[in-house]
Design a protein around this motif. Structure first.
Motif, short mmCIF file in Angstrom:
data_model
loop_
_atom_site.label_atom_id
_atom_site.label_comp_id
_atom_site.label_asym_id
_atom_site.label_seq_id
_atom_site.Cartn_x
_atom_site.Cartn_y
_atom_site.Cartn_z
N ASN A 32 9.14 64.05 31.13
CA ASN A 32 10.50 63.78 30.68
C ASN A 32 10.60 62.28 30.42
OD1 ASN A 32 11.73 66.41 31.02
ND2 ASN A 32 11.41 66.08 33.21
N ALA A 33 11.45 61.92 29.47
CA ALA A 33 11.64 60.50 29.16
C ALA A 33 13.11 60.25 28.92
CB ALA A 33 10.83 60.12 27.93
N GLU A 34 13.51 59.01 29.12
CA GLU A 34 14.87 58.60 28.84
C GLU A 34 14.82 57.31 28.05
OE1 GLU A 34 19.00 57.32 31.12
OE2 GLU A 34 17.28 57.97 32.28
N LEU A 35 15.46 57.31 26.91
CA LEU A 35 15.52 56.13 26.06
C LEU A 35 16.75 55.33 26.43
CD1 LEU A 35 14.29 54.60 23.65
CD2 LEU A 35 15.75 55.98 22.16
N THR A 36 16.56 54.06 26.74
CA THR A 36 17.68 53.17 27.07
C THR A 36 17.57 51.91 26.25
OG1 THR A 36 16.43 52.09 28.85
CG2 THR A 36 17.76 54.01 29.47
N SER A 37 18.66 51.16 26.20
CA SER A 37 18.67 49.90 25.47
C SER A 37 19.34 48.86 26.34
CB SER A 37 19.41 50.04 24.15
OG SER A 37 19.55 48.77 23.54
N ALA A 38 18.79 47.66 26.37
CA ALA A 38 19.40 46.55 27.08
C ALA A 38 20.41 45.81 26.21
CB ALA A 38 18.31 45.60 27.57
N SER A 39 20.51 46.19 24.96
CA SER A 39 21.42 45.52 24.02
C SER A 39 22.79 46.16 24.03
CB SER A 39 20.84 45.56 22.59
OG SER A 39 21.80 45.07 21.67
N GLN A 40 23.82 45.35 24.08
CA GLN A 40 25.18 45.87 24.00
C GLN A 40 25.54 46.33 22.57
OE1 GLN A 40 27.85 42.70 25.07
NE2 GLN A 40 27.19 41.37 23.39
#
Length: 188
Positions: free
Chosen positions: A174-182
């Motif tokens: 399983n994977a989760e895509l996240t972003s540190a950019s607002q």
């Protein structure tokens, strides 16, 4: 050149084959491939041969490992009596847990500190290699129907291609895509 006298001891305990049990029977938890895979609980059996001309009585001791990825559940190890020339295995398997995060190809050194009833001490080092997957990002593609680039105020799909270059098959990932950019919002 270095010249040095060394003394040789006639006979002793010689390590033999290590048996790795990961078949989900007894205490083992694994995929039944006979390899030490990350995330498994192993039952280990160590063969030792008595190369002396006399029997060794009541051989026992402890097993240890200084690798932070390894937890030994039962450190006592017993062989009992070993006849001259005989090869025997420990009476009960040693239970070892390998952390799921243990990197592929990690060498695990297990040290057996043994003694016989006569007080003779033996130190035996055994080694096993841990198998795990090794995920690598091969490519990523922006699917936007235009220039294959994510532009301001644009909604697009992303496709990632991964490769497993490790020595063990990976399944059920399983994977989760996240972003540190607002400025980037990720939706399912």
């Amino acid at each position: 050149p270095l010249q040095q006298d060394i003394s040789l001891v006639a006979g002793g305990l010689v390590p033999g084959q290590i048996t790795i049990n990961d078949d989900n029977i007894g205490s083992s938890i694994g995929n039944n491939d006979g390899l030490a895979n990350a995330g498994e609980r192993l039952e280990l059996s160590f063969a030792l041969q008595n190369t002396t001309a006399a029997s060794m009585r009541t051989v026992s001791g402890t097993i240890s490992c200084d690798n932070s990825y390894v937890t030994i559940q039962n450190s006592a190890i017993t062989y009992g009596n070993i006849a001259a020339g005989a090869t025997v295995r420990n009476a009960s398997p040693v239970i070892v847990d390998i952390a799921p995060s243990c990197p592929d190809g990690t060498p695990i050194r297990l040290v057996l500190q043994l003694s016989s009833q006569s007080g003779v001490q033996y130190t035996i080092s055994e080694h096993i290699i841990v198998h795990n997957g090794r995920m690598t990002l091969v490519s990523q593609t922006v699917i936007d129907g235009q220039d294959a680039a994510l532009d301001p105020d644009e909604t697009a799909q992303l496709r990632f291609v991964l490769s497993n270059s490790g020595s063990s098959t990976l399944a059920g990932l399983n994977a989760e895509l996240t972003s540190a950019s607002q400025f980037i919002a990720i939706t399912n």
